[in-house]
Design a protein around this motif. Structure first.
Motif, PDB file in Angstrom:
ATOM      1  N   THR A  45      55.445   8.822  -2.700  1.00  0.00           N
ATOM      2  CA  THR A  45      54.396   8.719  -1.682  1.00  0.00           C
ATOM      3  C   THR A  45      54.704   9.538  -0.446  1.00  0.00           C
ATOM      4  O   THR A  45      53.951   9.494   0.519  1.00  0.00           O
ATOM      5  CB  THR A  45      54.115   7.252  -1.293  1.00  0.00           C
ATOM      6  OG1 THR A  45      55.330   6.649  -0.839  1.00  0.00           O
ATOM      7  CG2 THR A  45      53.537   6.483  -2.450  1.00  0.00           C
ATOM      8  N   GLY A  46      55.808  10.294  -0.478  1.00  0.00           N
ATOM      9  CA  GLY A  46      56.062  11.235   0.594  1.00  0.00           C
ATOM     10  C   GLY A  46      57.155  10.875   1.576  1.00  0.00           C
ATOM     11  O   GLY A  46      57.404  11.618   2.513  1.00  0.00           O
ATOM     12  N   TYR A  47      57.804   9.735   1.399  1.00  0.00           N
ATOM     13  CA  TYR A  47      58.910   9.423   2.293  1.00  0.00           C
ATOM     14  C   TYR A  47      60.057  10.366   1.990  1.00  0.00           C
ATOM     15  O   TYR A  47      60.273  10.763   0.849  1.00  0.00           O
ATOM     16  CB  TYR A  47      59.366   7.973   2.116  1.00  0.00           C
ATOM     17  CG  TYR A  47      58.411   6.998   2.754  1.00  0.00           C
ATOM     18  CD1 TYR A  47      58.558   6.615   4.083  1.00  0.00           C
ATOM     19  CD2 TYR A  47      57.340   6.483   2.042  1.00  0.00           C
ATOM     20  CE1 TYR A  47      57.671   5.735   4.670  1.00  0.00           C
ATOM     21  CE2 TYR A  47      56.447   5.600   2.630  1.00  0.00           C
ATOM     22  CZ  TYR A  47      56.623   5.239   3.936  1.00  0.00           C
ATOM     23  OH  TYR A  47      55.739   4.372   4.519  1.00  0.00           O
ATOM     24  N   GLY A  48      60.801  10.720   3.007  1.00  0.00           N
ATOM     25  CA  GLY A  48      61.909  11.650   2.838  1.00  0.00           C
ATOM     26  C   GLY A  48      63.121  11.007   2.178  1.00  0.00           C
ATOM     27  O   GLY A  48      63.296   9.791   2.198  1.00  0.00           O
ATOM     28  N   ILE A  49      63.948  11.851   1.600  1.00  0.00           N
ATOM     29  CA  ILE A  49      65.156  11.391   0.911  1.00  0.00           C
ATOM     30  C   ILE A  49      66.042  10.604   1.860  1.00  0.00           C
ATOM     31  O   ILE A  49      66.559   9.547   1.508  1.00  0.00           O
ATOM     32  CB  ILE A  49      65.913  12.599   0.321  1.00  0.00           C
ATOM     33  CG1 ILE A  49      65.090  13.220  -0.789  1.00  0.00           C
ATOM     34  CG2 ILE A  49      67.289  12.183  -0.185  1.00  0.00           C
ATOM     35  CD1 ILE A  49      65.560  14.578  -1.212  1.00  0.00           C
ATOM     36  N   HIS A  50      66.197  11.093   3.086  1.00  0.00           N
ATOM     37  CA  HIS A  50      67.075  10.418   4.040  1.00  0.00           C
ATOM     38  C   HIS A  50      66.534   9.049   4.435  1.00  0.00           C
ATOM     39  O   HIS A  50      67.294   8.097   4.585  1.00  0.00           O
ATOM     40  CB  HIS A  50      67.297  11.296   5.273  1.00  0.00           C
ATOM     41  CG  HIS A  50      68.083  12.527   4.958  1.00  0.00           C
ATOM     42  ND1 HIS A  50      69.446  12.533   4.814  1.00  0.00           N
ATOM     43  CD2 HIS A  50      67.679  13.796   4.705  1.00  0.00           C
ATOM     44  CE1 HIS A  50      69.857  13.737   4.507  1.00  0.00           C
ATOM     45  NE2 HIS A  50      68.801  14.542   4.432  1.00  0.00           N
ATOM     46  N   GLU A  51      65.215   8.941   4.588  1.00  0.00           N
ATOM     47  CA  GLU A  51      64.607   7.651   4.940  1.00  0.00           C
ATOM     48  C   GLU A  51      64.828   6.618   3.832  1.00  0.00           C
ATOM     49  O   GLU A  51      65.209   5.476   4.097  1.00  0.00           O
ATOM     50  CB  GLU A  51      63.100   7.802   5.158  1.00  0.00           C
ATOM     51  CG  GLU A  51      62.738   8.660   6.343  1.00  0.00           C
ATOM     52  CD  GLU A  51      61.276   9.051   6.322  1.00  0.00           C
ATOM     53  OE1 GLU A  51      60.634   8.875   7.367  1.00  0.00           O
ATOM     54  OE2 GLU A  51      60.773   9.520   5.278  1.00  0.00           O
ATOM     55  N   VAL A  52      64.601   7.031   2.599  1.00  0.00           N
ATOM     56  CA  VAL A  52      64.741   6.115   1.470  1.00  0.00           C
ATOM     57  C   VAL A  52      66.214   5.755   1.270  1.00  0.00           C
ATOM     58  O   VAL A  52      66.557   4.590   1.039  1.00  0.00           O
ATOM     59  CB  VAL A  52      64.125   6.714   0.191  1.00  0.00           C
ATOM     60  CG1 VAL A  52      64.330   5.794  -1.001  1.00  0.00           C
ATOM     61  CG2 VAL A  52      62.635   6.996   0.400  1.00  0.00           C
TER      62      VAL A  52
END
Length: 115
Positions: A45-52
């Motif tokens: 859904t577009g969340y960044g790798i670092h956020e996840v």
């Protein structure tokens, strides 16, 4: 829970989780599967790798290695974007015309700023 250690064994936790899922009439998924699904869906859904990765308590490399998958939809989106970039007409960037002097170099300065 183990009487000696006071800690839950992962298999017991998964079994209990599945019992609750069956009672709720939903597909029994263990915590690991839910974690994997969450990571994949957030990335899709577009969340960044670092956020996840931060949300799951992993470094980004671990997240990509164990939890992220490239869905067919994301693969298609990437292919379409590459095709769009490759086949798009070349954009003409306006070039500055340095053959005529700019107004600031032609007009004398008047008023209190004058030398």
């Amino acid at each position: 829970m183990s009487v000696e250690s006071g800690q839950a064994h992962p298999d017991n936790l998964t079994d209990r989780f599945n019992q609750i899922a069956v009672a709720a009439k939903v597909r029994p998924l263990g915590p690991h599967q839910i974690r994997h699904m969450l990571a994949s869906n957030l990335l899709d859904t577009g969340y960044g790798i670092h956020e996840v990765a931060e949300r799951l308590g992993h470094d980004p490399a671990t997240l990509m290695r164990y939890y992220a998958k490239v869905s067919a939809v994301r693969r298609r989106q990437a292919s379409d974007r590459i095709a769009e970039l490759v086949t798009a007409p070349e954009r003409q960037v306006p070039r500055a015309d340095f053959s005529t002097p700019s107004p600031s170099t032609v007009a004398p300065i008047e008023g209190p700023e004058a030398p």
